[in-house]
Write a protein that holds these residues in place. Structure first.
Motif, PDB file in Angstrom:
ATOM      1  N   UNK A   8       0.852  -1.183   0.000  1.00 37.72           N
ATOM      2  CA  UNK A   8       0.000   0.000   0.000  1.00 37.72           C
ATOM      3  C   UNK A   8       0.892   1.238   0.000  1.00 37.72           C
ATOM      4  N   UNK A   9       0.435   2.295  -0.614  1.00 34.99           N
ATOM      5  CA  UNK A   9       1.140   3.563  -0.593  1.00 34.99           C
ATOM      6  C   UNK A   9       0.669   4.323   0.640  1.00 34.99           C
ATOM      7  N   UNK A  10       1.595   4.625   1.555  1.00 36.48           N
ATOM      8  CA  UNK A  10       1.219   5.338   2.767  1.00 36.48           C
ATOM      9  C   UNK A  10       1.296   6.827   2.515  1.00 36.48           C
ATOM     10  N   UNK A  11       0.196   7.514   2.785  1.00 33.37           N
ATOM     11  CA  UNK A  11       0.129   8.948   2.526  1.00 33.37           C
ATOM     12  C   UNK A  11      -0.233   9.748   3.764  1.00 33.37           C
ATOM     13  N   UNK A  12      -0.202   9.122   4.932  1.00 33.38           N
ATOM     14  CA  UNK A  12      -0.509   9.842   6.164  1.00 33.38           C
ATOM     15  C   UNK A  12       0.663  10.698   6.599  1.00 33.38           C
ATOM     16  N   UNK A  13       0.486  11.403   7.688  1.00 34.60           N
ATOM     17  CA  UNK A  13       1.564  12.254   8.177  1.00 34.60           C
ATOM     18  C   UNK A  13       1.951  11.931   9.615  1.00 34.60           C
ATOM     19  N   UNK A  14       1.511  10.785  10.110  1.00 35.60           N
ATOM     20  CA  UNK A  14       1.813  10.393  11.477  1.00 35.60           C
ATOM     21  C   UNK A  14       2.166   8.917  11.534  1.00 35.60           C
ATOM     22  N   UNK A  15       3.140   8.599  12.363  1.00 38.83           N
ATOM     23  CA  UNK A  15       3.528   7.207  12.516  1.00 38.83           C
ATOM     24  C   UNK A  15       2.593   6.444  13.443  1.00 38.83           C
ATOM     25  N   UNK A  16       1.732   7.114  14.174  1.00 40.18           N
ATOM     26  CA  UNK A  16       0.840   6.470  15.141  1.00 40.18           C
ATOM     27  C   UNK A  16      -0.017   5.353  14.543  1.00 40.18           C
ATOM     28  N   UNK A  17      -0.672   5.579  13.383  1.00 44.44           N
ATOM     29  CA  UNK A  17      -1.477   4.485  12.818  1.00 44.44           C
ATOM     30  C   UNK A  17      -0.643   3.259  12.445  1.00 44.44           C
ATOM     31  N   UNK A  18       0.574   3.486  12.001  1.00 42.36           N
ATOM     32  CA  UNK A  18       1.444   2.375  11.623  1.00 42.36           C
ATOM     33  C   UNK A  18       1.866   1.593  12.857  1.00 42.36           C
ATOM     34  N   UNK A  19       2.239   2.307  13.901  1.00 45.84           N
ATOM     35  CA  UNK A  19       2.632   1.654  15.148  1.00 45.84           C
ATOM     36  C   UNK A  19       1.463   0.843  15.689  1.00 45.84           C
ATOM     37  N   UNK A  20       0.260   1.433  15.679  1.00 43.65           N
ATOM     38  CA  UNK A  20      -0.932   0.714  16.151  1.00 43.65           C
ATOM     39  C   UNK A  20      -1.206  -0.520  15.299  1.00 43.65           C
ATOM     40  N   UNK A  22       0.901  -2.280  13.719  1.00 45.80           N
ATOM     41  CA  UNK A  22       1.924  -3.305  13.955  1.00 45.80           C
ATOM     42  C   UNK A  22       1.667  -4.097  15.233  1.00 45.80           C
ATOM     43  N   UNK A  23       0.741  -3.624  16.064  1.00 46.36           N
ATOM     44  CA  UNK A  23       0.352  -4.384  17.253  1.00 46.36           C
ATOM     45  C   UNK A  23      -0.519  -5.579  16.854  1.00 46.36           C
ATOM     46  N   UNK A  86       4.478  -5.702  17.071  1.00 41.05           N
ATOM     47  CA  UNK A  86       4.028  -5.481  18.445  1.00 41.05           C
ATOM     48  C   UNK A  86       4.230  -4.034  18.894  1.00 41.05           C
ATOM     49  N   UNK A  87       4.017  -3.104  17.970  1.00 36.78           N
ATOM     50  CA  UNK A  87       4.109  -1.687  18.309  1.00 36.78           C
ATOM     51  C   UNK A  87       5.519  -1.150  18.438  1.00 36.78           C
ATOM     52  N   UNK A  88       6.517  -1.939  18.022  1.00 38.27           N
ATOM     53  CA  UNK A  88       7.912  -1.515  18.163  1.00 38.27           C
ATOM     54  C   UNK A  88       8.669  -1.668  16.848  1.00 38.27           C
TER      55      UNK A  88
END
Length: 113
Positions: A8-20, A22-23, A86-88
């Motif tokens: 997928x092409x990531x176009x957001x501006x925050x790493x928070x959704x990616x970290x979440x 990855x959990x 796992x969020x890391x």
């Protein structure tokens, strides 16, 4: 026949959704740029290997159109591949990996407990 998009092409501006995300599932981020020839080689490997690893979430991040996310992840060179689980952040890999090495990294990320 597998019609799953390779990434997928990531176009957001925050790493928070990616970290979440990855959990729930292991995530792989490929930071790249359209003008970089070596990045196209790595993208080809991602496209070829992604169907073998449906349990991974794979994102491509174009550093020219998304300048915030590379900064948040501390990316200073492209291509860079980031492996999360796992969020890391589990690992950063700078430069181009061989297809065999990338396959090994994907499998290692899935095998972590």
């Amino acid at each position: 026949m597998n019609n799953r998009a390779p990434y997928r092409l990531f176009e957001g501006n925050s790493m928070s959704p990616i970290i979440s995300e990855s959990e729930e599932k292991p995530v792989v981020l490929l930071f790249t740029a359209e003008w970089l020839g070596s990045a196209h080689i790595l993208e080809t490997f991602f496209k070829e290997l992604a169907p073998e690893y449906p349990k991974l979430v794979i994102y491509k991040v174009d550093v020219d159109s998304n300048q915030d996310l590379p900064t948040q992840f501390g990316i200073s060179q492209v291509p860079t591949t980031v492996f999360l689980r796992d969020g890391e952040i589990r690992e950063y890999v700078l430069g181009v990996l061989s297809k065999r090495k990338l396959r090994q990294k994907f499998q290692n990320l899935l095998d972590e407990s």
